[in-house]
Enzyme design. Structure first.
Site, PDB file in Angstrom:
ATOM      1  N   SER A 165     -10.200  -0.368   6.807  1.00 40.84           N
ATOM      2  CA  SER A 165      -9.542  -0.173   5.516  1.00 40.84           C
ATOM      3  C   SER A 165      -9.008  -1.434   4.860  1.00 40.84           C
ATOM      4  CB  SER A 165      -8.402   0.839   5.661  1.00 40.84           C
ATOM      5  OG  SER A 165      -8.913   2.130   5.876  1.00 40.84           O
ATOM      6  N   SER A 185      -9.607   2.085   2.810  1.00 42.86           N
ATOM      7  CA  SER A 185      -8.648   2.831   2.018  1.00 42.86           C
ATOM      8  C   SER A 185      -7.630   1.953   1.288  1.00 42.86           C
ATOM      9  CB  SER A 185      -7.895   3.819   2.928  1.00 42.86           C
ATOM     10  OG  SER A 185      -7.128   3.142   3.905  1.00 42.86           O
ATOM     11  N   LYS A 199       0.837  -1.193   0.000  1.00 47.35           N
ATOM     12  CA  LYS A 199       0.000   0.000   0.000  1.00 47.35           C
ATOM     13  C   LYS A 199       0.875   1.248   0.000  1.00 47.35           C
ATOM     14  CE  LYS A 199      -3.952   1.998   2.508  1.00 47.35           C
ATOM     15  NZ  LYS A 199      -4.903   1.783   3.632  1.00 47.35           N
TER      16      LYS A 199
END
Length: 526
Positions: free
Chosen positions: A221, A197, A121
């Site tokens: 997330s 996210s 990420k």
């Protein structure tokens, strides 16, 4: 994107100015066939169908057995990303040359994921020399100056990092869209969002760029996008993973399509500083009573599909011999979210600090998302009374759930209240954006209420995940359901602190009984 259903959305337009219209080959393959027996050795490396169906552990074994090289895996993954990512915008950076050099230099010391490519990420998982923007436009050229302990640990397990995945600004919302990186499109349907996210990560796993991709979770997330995009997502016990604090905050982990990969990954990524946090899974899970609920903790509507997803799992569990009863968690969800938003206000102050260090000026409303601005202004008026409220409420929630799990060791809910929203659906309604612009004129109590009201449009789709973050408990999202419209939905299992392996073992039972639905298998069934 690997079906006619997906390809028909290729006419939707462009992602950040990059045209779509890639011809995708047919990749369907029987999941029941032994992957290791189907490996095709040729000068091109690995057969595409084999690569897309293999677990990370299986790929590592292929490298170790000399059936394929790590360099061939990296080149294969990168070629797929270059071909298909323009439609998705899931991957925001690639480091092919560096990854190839690292794979050549790697020595086989028995690493469980030896030579396997992985995407990390782009937020909160620093890799020296790579992008480190936090999603802020003023920091678009920022590079990390060190590698985080978490990333070092996953590299020590044999992974080779080939790039970074998309995320929203500061990871604040439950969709992946930002001024800096743009929208992450859902591989099940390009007009839908991946969720956030860790949206780029789950899209990369769902579409088989890599068997695993890392993410993090401060309010759902890892699990929200797992539900919206049809992969597995575990939010670990707070403090269980290398680099994570024991105080409720962000936790790091990964998304995958194979529970066995997450089990291996969990054992390898455990923090050596807090080994006492994690407990072994019970030998007989069926002795554990399961509570389930389909009621939104904040009183919002829950879709019929989300209810059906839970009912379907309840039916399966009962058929396997589990005792499952309907029972809501004892926590006041609205008070929990008020505390959650109050506790989040320093995020805005941190963003302003980074921007000021870069530009020499305080940020303006136009520079950031409306919520980043709102949190920044609310943090200026944070009171000692607010801080006491946060501490008291967090302690209360933790104790309430600890007591709840004495009777109900496992708690089942929808992961999300709806399937993935359309990309045209905003994070915040326009009427609230206008109010957030002038939030500095309100007192702190009214500021928090406005933040709650503005966030409710998004929260109503995902009201179930924040509880595990505040309580510090582990929670697992499993992709058990697909709507008639062909969109995935997950169910969430939550357990007491330290019971991560219990949840993973329960997830394995679902996978072993073919209860999980991924994009490839869904297309096969169609």
């Amino acid at each position: 994107m690997k079906s006619k259903k997906i390809l028909k959305f290729a006419v939707l337009g462009v992602v950040l100015g990059v045209g779509i219209g890639v011809v995708i080959q047919n990749r369907q393959v029987s999941a029941k066939t032994d992957v290791l027996q189907r490996i095709k050795i040729n000068t091109e490396g690995i057969d595409d169908n084999v690569y897309r169906q293999a677990s990370a552990s299986e790929l590592a074994q292929m490298v170790r057995d000399g059936k394929v090289t790590s360099q061939q895996l990296i080149k294969h993954a990168v070629s797929q990303i270059k071909a298909e990512n323009p439609q998705l915008n899931a991957v925001i950076s690639l480091r092919e040359s560096a990854a190839l050099k690292e794979s050549v230099a790697m020595k086989d010391t028995g690493q469980p994921f030896y030579g396997v490519p992985i995407l990390i990420k782009g937020l909160g998982q620093q890799l020296d020399g790579e992008s480190n923007t936090r999603g802020l436009t003023d920091l678009k050229d920022n590079k990390a100056t060190e590698t985080s302990d978490y990333v070092k640990k996953l590299q020590s397990m044999g992974f080779v990092i080939i790039g970074q995945t998309n995320f929203p600004e500061l990871g604040l919302v439950n969709i992946t869209d930002s001024k800096l990186n743009g929208v992450a499109h859902n591989p099940w349907r390009l007009s839908r969002n991946t969720g956030g996210s860790s949206g780029g990560a789950v899209a990369s796993v769902a579409t088989d760029f890599v068997p695993m991709a890392t993410g993090n979770d401060a309010g759902g997330s890892l699990r929200i996008p797992a539900s919206f995009t049809g992969v597995i997502g575990l939010k670990p016990t707070q403090g269980a993973i290398t680099g994570d604090s024991t105080v409720p905050s962000t936790v790091n982990f990964a998304n995958a399509r194979k529970i066995s990969d997450l089990q291996t990954y969990f054992k390898g990524m455990q923090s050596s500083e807090h080994p006492e946090l994690i407990k072994d899974a019970p030998t007989d899970l069926k002795q554990l009573k399961i509570a389930y609920s389909t009621k939104s903790p904040v009183g919002t509507k829950v879709s019929k599909d989300a209810v059906k997803a839970v009912q379907q799992s309840v039916k399966f569990l009962r058929a396997q011999g589990y005792t499952v009863v309907k029972q809501d968690a004892p926590v006041d969800g609205k008070k929990l979210m008020n505390m959650y938003y109050t506790e989040s206000t320093p995020t805005g102050t941190d963003a302003n600090k980074m921007i000021k260090e870069k530009t020499g000026k305080n940020m303006q409303f136009k520079d950031v998302s409306p919520m980043t601005w709102a949190l920044y202004q609310a943090d200026k008026k944070q009171t000692k009374q607010s801080e006491k409220f946060m501490t008291t409420e967090m302690t209360k929630v933790s104790q309430q759930m600890t007591d709840f799990h004495k009777t109900y060791p496992i708690y089942l809910t929808p992961t999300t209240a709806t399937p993935a929203p359309k990309n045209s659906d905003p994070a915040y309604l326009l009427k609230y954006v206008k109010q957030l612009k002038h939030i500095q004129n309100l007192n702190h109590k009214k500021q928090i209420q406005l933040i709650y009201d503005a966030w409710l449009h998004g929260l109503s789709k995902t009201p179930f995940t924040q509880l595990a973050n505040v309580s510090g408990e582990p929670a697992l999202s499993l992709p058990t359901y697909v709507t008639k419209q062909g969109l995935p939905l997950g169910v969430q299992f939550e357990a007491d602190k330290g019971q991560d392996q219990l949840l993973l073992q329960l997830g394995k039972e679902f996978q072993d009984h073919d209860q999980l639905h991924f994009l490839d298998s869904y297309q096969e069934d169609k």
